[in-house]
Design a protein around this motif. Structure first.
Motif, short mmCIF file in Angstrom:
data_model
loop_
_atom_site.label_atom_id
_atom_site.label_comp_id
_atom_site.label_asym_id
_atom_site.label_seq_id
_atom_site.Cartn_x
_atom_site.Cartn_y
_atom_site.Cartn_z
N ARG A 38 0.83 -1.20 0.00
CA ARG A 38 0.00 0.00 0.00
C ARG A 38 0.86 1.25 0.00
NH1 ARG A 38 -2.83 0.71 6.01
NH2 ARG A 38 -0.98 1.52 7.09
N GLN A 39 0.23 2.34 -0.43
CA GLN A 39 0.91 3.63 -0.44
C GLN A 39 -0.07 4.70 0.02
OE1 GLN A 39 2.17 5.39 -4.23
NE2 GLN A 39 3.98 6.23 -3.20
N ALA A 40 0.17 5.24 1.20
CA ALA A 40 -0.62 6.37 1.67
C ALA A 40 -0.18 7.63 0.92
CB ALA A 40 -0.43 6.55 3.17
N GLN A 43 3.34 9.23 0.95
CA GLN A 43 4.23 8.28 1.63
C GLN A 43 4.82 7.28 0.63
OE1 GLN A 43 4.75 8.68 5.07
NE2 GLN A 43 3.59 10.53 4.59
N GLY A 44 5.69 6.43 1.13
CA GLY A 44 6.31 5.42 0.30
C GLY A 44 5.51 4.13 0.24
N LEU A 45 6.11 3.15 -0.43
CA LEU A 45 5.47 1.85 -0.54
C LEU A 45 5.65 1.07 0.76
CD1 LEU A 45 6.73 0.82 -4.11
CD2 LEU A 45 4.55 1.89 -3.49
N GLU A 46 4.63 0.33 1.13
CA GLU A 46 4.65 -0.44 2.38
C GLU A 46 4.16 -1.86 2.11
OE1 GLU A 46 3.39 0.31 7.00
OE2 GLU A 46 2.01 1.03 5.46
N TYR A 94 -4.04 0.64 -2.51
CA TYR A 94 -3.64 -0.73 -2.22
C TYR A 94 -3.37 -1.45 -3.55
CZ TYR A 94 -4.94 0.05 2.61
OH TYR A 94 -4.99 0.54 3.89
N TYR A 95 -2.19 -2.07 -3.64
CA TYR A 95 -1.80 -2.80 -4.83
C TYR A 95 -1.61 -4.29 -4.51
CZ TYR A 95 -0.17 1.71 -6.80
OH TYR A 95 -0.07 3.01 -7.27
N CYS A 96 -2.03 -5.14 -5.43
CA CYS A 96 -1.60 -6.52 -5.39
C CYS A 96 -0.47 -6.66 -6.41
CB CYS A 96 -2.73 -7.49 -5.69
SG CYS A 96 -3.48 -7.34 -7.33
#
Lengths: 119, 110
Positions: A38-40, A43-46, A94-96
């Motif tokens: 996910r990325q808020a 913000q960065g990738l989490e 949100y990414y898959c």
């Protein structure tokens, strides 16, 4: 072509749950692990965790333990992310993604699903 | 698990080369040859450009190269082009069988 297609944007109230889907096509769904990232805003990738589509075995980032569930339906080549007890800080894209090495190399990504948590 | 450390921003002129660093620990980046790099244009999905420290996926320009020494990985972009302007993220497999990302680096082409 090989692709992951995610479900549409969601708006949820604090405390609710969200379920995001990720449908695979162009390859055998059970061949590769699926992860969620996910990325808020700003913000960065989490990395949130990953799932083996054959066994259903999962491994979650400690930050999300107890609030996240990753499941799948192999008959329709679809993975799901369920995040519960939503708070405003969960507002994010949100990414898959497909892990083609099994060790954290994500070569195919979904288009992203915007989840907004707001009262 | 703490995020891997990346510079917030780097910049260069067209045609130049520049390098983005990514620093971790022996429990992640330094302990495995499983560093990946992603290019991320805002509003699009991230794109894998390097995996297993230095391998390029099919279709990725050889202007992108990766390396690693001890607990620091590096992404070098040579022959900078306007289209390279994006955010770049490193990631690594960890001893907890998880993945950790870097904080991201904004690359600006002057």
């Amino acid at each position: 072509q090989v692709q992951l297609v995610q479900s549409g944007a969601e708006v949820k109230k604090p405390g609710a749950s969200v379920k995001v889907s990720c449908k695979a096509s162009g390859y055998t769904f059970t061949t590769y692990d699926i992860c969620w990232v996910r990325q808020a805003t700003g913000q960065g990738l989490e990395w949130m965790g990953w799932m083996n589509p054959i066994s259903g075995k999962t491994d979650y980032a400690q930050k999300f333990q107890g609030r996240v569930t990753m499941t799948r339906n192999t008959s329709i080549s679809t993975a799901y992310l369920i995040l519960s007890s939503l708070r405003s800080e969960d507002t994010a894209v949100y990414y898959c993604a497909r892990d083609f090495t099994g060790l954290g190399a994500f070569d195919i990504w979904g288009q992203g699903t915007v989840v907004t948590v707001s009262s | 698990q703490s995020a891997l450390a990346q510079p917030a921003s780097v910049s260069g002129s067209p045609g130049q080369s520049l390098t983005i660093s990514c620093t971790g620990a022996s429990s992640d980046l330094g302990g495995y040859n499983y560093v990946s790099w992603y290019q991320h244009h805002p509003g699009k999905a991230p794109k894998l450009i390097i995996y297993e420290d230095s391998n390029r996926p099919s279709g990725i320009s050889n202007r992108f190269s990766g390396s690693k020494s001890d607990n620091t990985a590096s992404l070098t972009v040579s022959g900078l082009q306007a289209e390279d302007e994006a955010n770049y993220y490193c990631s690594s497999y960890t001893s907890s069988s998880n993945v950790v990302f870097g904080g991201g680096t904004k690359l600006t082409v002057l």
